[in-house]
Design a protein around this motif. Sequence first.
Motif, PDB file in Angstrom:
ATOM      1  N   TYR A   1       0.831  -1.203   0.000  1.00  0.00           N
ATOM      2  CA  TYR A   1       0.000   0.000   0.000  1.00  0.00           C
ATOM      3  C   TYR A   1       0.871   1.261   0.000  1.00  0.00           C
ATOM      4  O   TYR A   1       0.602   2.216  -0.738  1.00  0.00           O
ATOM      5  N   ILE A   2       1.924   1.262   0.813  1.00  0.00           N
ATOM      6  CA  ILE A   2       2.851   2.400   0.825  1.00  0.00           C
ATOM      7  C   ILE A   2       3.461   2.588  -0.567  1.00  0.00           C
ATOM      8  O   ILE A   2       3.618   3.715  -1.057  1.00  0.00           O
ATOM      9  N   SER A   3       3.774   1.485  -1.218  1.00  0.00           N
ATOM     10  CA  SER A   3       4.334   1.556  -2.564  1.00  0.00           C
ATOM     11  C   SER A   3       3.335   2.149  -3.546  1.00  0.00           C
ATOM     12  O   SER A   3       3.685   2.963  -4.409  1.00  0.00           O
TER      13      SER A   3
ATOM     14  N   LYS B   1       5.386   1.362 -11.511  1.00  0.00           N
ATOM     15  CA  LYS B   1       4.928   1.314 -12.893  1.00  0.00           C
ATOM     16  C   LYS B   1       3.561   0.625 -12.953  1.00  0.00           C
ATOM     17  O   LYS B   1       3.205  -0.131 -12.050  1.00  0.00           O
ATOM     18  N   PRO B   2       2.792   0.874 -14.013  1.00  0.00           N
ATOM     19  CA  PRO B   2       1.453   0.279 -14.116  1.00  0.00           C
ATOM     20  C   PRO B   2       1.450  -1.229 -13.942  1.00  0.00           C
ATOM     21  O   PRO B   2       0.527  -1.778 -13.336  1.00  0.00           O
ATOM     22  N   ARG B   3       2.472  -1.912 -14.442  1.00  0.00           N
ATOM     23  CA  ARG B   3       2.525  -3.376 -14.298  1.00  0.00           C
ATOM     24  C   ARG B   3       2.613  -3.776 -12.830  1.00  0.00           C
ATOM     25  O   ARG B   3       1.984  -4.745 -12.397  1.00  0.00           O
ATOM     26  N   ARG B   4       3.401  -3.016 -12.058  1.00  0.00           N
ATOM     27  CA  ARG B   4       3.536  -3.297 -10.621  1.00  0.00           C
ATOM     28  C   ARG B   4       2.222  -3.018  -9.899  1.00  0.00           C
ATOM     29  O   ARG B   4       1.800  -3.780  -9.029  1.00  0.00           O
ATOM     30  N   VAL B   5       1.540  -1.932 -10.254  1.00  0.00           N
ATOM     31  CA  VAL B   5       0.241  -1.622  -9.657  1.00  0.00           C
ATOM     32  C   VAL B   5      -0.746  -2.752  -9.935  1.00  0.00           C
ATOM     33  O   VAL B   5      -1.461  -3.213  -9.036  1.00  0.00           O
ATOM     34  N   ALA B   6      -0.775  -3.224 -11.174  1.00  0.00           N
ATOM     35  CA  ALA B   6      -1.687  -4.314 -11.548  1.00  0.00           C
ATOM     36  C   ALA B   6      -1.396  -5.573 -10.743  1.00  0.00           C
ATOM     37  O   ALA B   6      -2.325  -6.269 -10.298  1.00  0.00           O
TER      38      ALA B   6
ATOM     39  N   SER C   1      -8.015  14.237  -5.899  1.00  0.00           N
ATOM     40  CA  SER C   1      -6.844  15.014  -5.480  1.00  0.00           C
ATOM     41  C   SER C   1      -5.674  14.137  -5.084  1.00  0.00           C
ATOM     42  O   SER C   1      -4.536  14.599  -5.036  1.00  0.00           O
ATOM     43  N   MET C   2      -5.934  12.847  -4.803  1.00  0.00           N
ATOM     44  CA  MET C   2      -4.874  11.920  -4.396  1.00  0.00           C
ATOM     45  C   MET C   2      -4.443  10.989  -5.524  1.00  0.00           C
ATOM     46  O   MET C   2      -3.632  10.091  -5.307  1.00  0.00           O
ATOM     47  N   LEU C   3      -4.992  11.184  -6.708  1.00  0.00           N
ATOM     48  CA  LEU C   3      -4.594  10.328  -7.832  1.00  0.00           C
ATOM     49  C   LEU C   3      -3.208  10.729  -8.320  1.00  0.00           C
ATOM     50  O   LEU C   3      -3.018  11.798  -8.895  1.00  0.00           O
ATOM     51  N   ASN C   4      -2.225   9.893  -8.078  1.00  0.00           N
ATOM     52  CA  ASN C   4      -0.868  10.191  -8.539  1.00  0.00           C
ATOM     53  C   ASN C   4      -0.698   9.713  -9.990  1.00  0.00           C
ATOM     54  O   ASN C   4      -1.532   8.966 -10.519  1.00  0.00           O
ATOM     55  N   PRO C   5       0.380  10.134 -10.662  1.00  0.00           N
ATOM     56  CA  PRO C   5       0.580   9.729 -12.068  1.00  0.00           C
ATOM     57  C   PRO C   5       0.591   8.217 -12.266  1.00  0.00           C
ATOM     58  O   PRO C   5       0.131   7.717 -13.298  1.00  0.00           O
ATOM     59  N   SER C   6       1.110   7.483 -11.286  1.00  0.00           N
ATOM     60  CA  SER C   6       1.144   6.029 -11.401  1.00  0.00           C
ATOM     61  C   SER C   6      -0.265   5.446 -11.526  1.00  0.00           C
ATOM     62  O   SER C   6      -0.523   4.567 -12.347  1.00  0.00           O
ATOM     63  N   PHE C   7      -1.198   5.954 -10.686  1.00  0.00           N
ATOM     64  CA  PHE C   7      -2.579   5.491 -10.776  1.00  0.00           C
ATOM     65  C   PHE C   7      -3.207   5.892 -12.109  1.00  0.00           C
ATOM     66  O   PHE C   7      -3.951   5.117 -12.722  1.00  0.00           O
ATOM     67  N   ASP C   8      -2.955   7.105 -12.549  1.00  0.00           N
ATOM     68  CA  ASP C   8      -3.516   7.564 -13.822  1.00  0.00           C
ATOM     69  C   ASP C   8      -3.071   6.672 -14.986  1.00  0.00           C
ATOM     70  O   ASP C   8      -3.867   6.272 -15.827  1.00  0.00           O
ATOM     71  N   TRP C   9      -1.767   6.394 -15.027  1.00  0.00           N
ATOM     72  CA  TRP C   9      -1.232   5.534 -16.087  1.00  0.00           C
ATOM     73  C   TRP C   9      -1.853   4.142 -16.013  1.00  0.00           C
ATOM     74  O   TRP C   9      -2.188   3.538 -17.034  1.00  0.00           O
ATOM     75  N   PHE C  10      -1.992   3.637 -14.787  1.00  0.00           N
ATOM     76  CA  PHE C  10      -2.556   2.301 -14.608  1.00  0.00           C
ATOM     77  C   PHE C  10      -4.007   2.244 -15.096  1.00  0.00           C
ATOM     78  O   PHE C  10      -4.397   1.342 -15.849  1.00  0.00           O
ATOM     79  N   LEU C  11      -4.828   3.192 -14.653  1.00  0.00           N
ATOM     80  CA  LEU C  11      -6.243   3.188 -15.035  1.00  0.00           C
ATOM     81  C   LEU C  11      -6.416   3.273 -16.545  1.00  0.00           C
ATOM     82  O   LEU C  11      -7.286   2.608 -17.128  1.00  0.00           O
ATOM     83  N   SER C  12      -5.558   4.093 -17.176  1.00  0.00           N
ATOM     84  CA  SER C  12      -5.653   4.241 -18.627  1.00  0.00           C
ATOM     85  C   SER C  12      -5.106   3.010 -19.347  1.00  0.00           C
ATOM     86  O   SER C  12      -5.746   2.469 -20.252  1.00  0.00           O
ATOM     87  N   GLY C  13      -3.926   2.575 -18.922  1.00  0.00           N
ATOM     88  CA  GLY C  13      -3.274   1.467 -19.628  1.00  0.00           C
ATOM     89  C   GLY C  13      -3.977   0.141 -19.458  1.00  0.00           C
ATOM     90  O   GLY C  13      -3.932  -0.708 -20.364  1.00  0.00           O
ATOM     91  N   TYR C  14      -4.639  -0.081 -18.337  1.00  0.00           N
ATOM     92  CA  TYR C  14      -5.315  -1.348 -18.085  1.00  0.00           C
ATOM     93  C   TYR C  14      -6.836  -1.233 -18.252  1.00  0.00           C
ATOM     94  O   TYR C  14      -7.568  -2.132 -17.860  1.00  0.00           O
TER      95      TYR C  14
END
Length: 504
Positions: free
Chosen positions: A442-444, A451-456, A472-485
């Motif tokens: 969760y901290i990660s 990266k999106p693969r790690r989030v997935a 307001s708490m959506l970081n770039p990693s989450f944005d990339w993940f939601l879009s890419g997956y």
Amino acid sequence: MTSSLESIKARGPFHLSAVWRPRFRVYTVGVLATLSLVLPLIQFYNGGVTGDVWWVWKAGQWMVAHHRILMHDPAGWNGAALAGHSWVNLEWGWELFLYVANPHLNPWIFMLLLGIFELVMLVGFVWAMRTMAPRLAPELIMALYMIYATFAFPFTVKLRAEMFSYMAFPFLLGILWRGREDSRWLWLLTPFAALWANMHGSWLMIGVLGGLEVMMSLAGRRWNAAGRQLLWAVVLPVLSGVLLTPEHIRVLTYAWWLDHNKEITTHIQEWLPIDFRQLSLAVWGVATLAAWVWRGWAHRRYPWILDLWFLGITLAFFDEIRMLTYFGLVFMLWWGYGLGHSRPYQDWLPPNRGDKPFYGGVAIATLLSFGIAFGVMSSHPNRVNNDPVPAPVMTWLHQHAYPGVLAPDAVGGFLIAHNIHGVYMDGRADFYLANGRRFQQYISLISGTDKPRRVASILKQGDVTVMAWPKSMLNPSFDWFLSGYHWRVRLRAKGWIVAQAPSS
């Protein structure tokens, strides 16, 4: 009148007892006690019930429903992966109490409970101070408590189990102080420890401070006193805590592990060292330094044990911010001892008369405090039970099926208390650290470096197919993940989104 004024001038600027009147004590104590009680109540009203308190209340509800102590994670709380895993629940007694005291989440009852707890803290402080500095004027006692209640206690105004420790701590210090003159006071520590050990892990201070008493007696070659203190202030209290708790020896080993876990001391704010760049915390550092200078300049004599209390709790506070409330109490007692054993302050106001005005002032303050707090609360009482998650998000989560939901840990307890199943993370960091790597993952996730693969991968391991998250708490990693997956945003409401995995 002229002769009275001349008498006052002849006696010096501190000798005010010639014009002292009982009504002055009522007014002074009343104002100081009102400030001490009402400010934390108003702060609690403004902040409301926080995330951790929600799962505390929910744990009590579970125990009442199942008629047994909660020692394993309920199946519905955090999903199948953690269902039934062991939970060393050091605070089960407080959880049960909080639910039984307010099973329907009545905000007025929460406010009333906090007010009662504050009164118990005030009584404990006054009793401990009169034990250590019996000649200190009640006005000064209340002034010191006002400083403590206004600038130390509000930092942790919650209905968590720490509240029991805040109430118990001054009584512990008073018992130990009286126990040096009459060891029969130490007999109270055994049942005291049995109760405290089922409420909060800070009960271990009984053994620590009791051991310090033994060391001081040994240093003074008071062998009989050291033996009694070892038995009544260390051995029997620790044994009662171990034997009369459901976890037994783990109340010691688990508490030690918890206090020294690097994940907790690195990532949980209240366990971090003090940051003197914050003005509110820097003031305490300056005040501590000034206190030692004041003592040295005035050549005051202090018992070694009191200096050790003050020094030890200061180091603990500087190491962990969460110790502020304990530090503030000891600081005020240390300061009060010096004032109470200084002749100018003894002559300033009459300490040994006027108890009725003192009690009258406290009684008036209690009525005023509750009146003010409840008056402020009457305009919007549900603010105490402030919902941190928008109602449309909660409605969506209740109406759809999914194995797990990712939400900020600060609202995890709220979701669990309102019967949202499969919550990925709540405030029980110790539970997750003891049962895998979900806390580290969760901290990660929230650090925004994955990266999106790690989030997935992390979400798949946790059976998470829904994300409820503030925009307001959506970081770039989450944005990339939601879009890419190709996660679909199913709801946007009041600054939050609900996104769902494409295959669910």
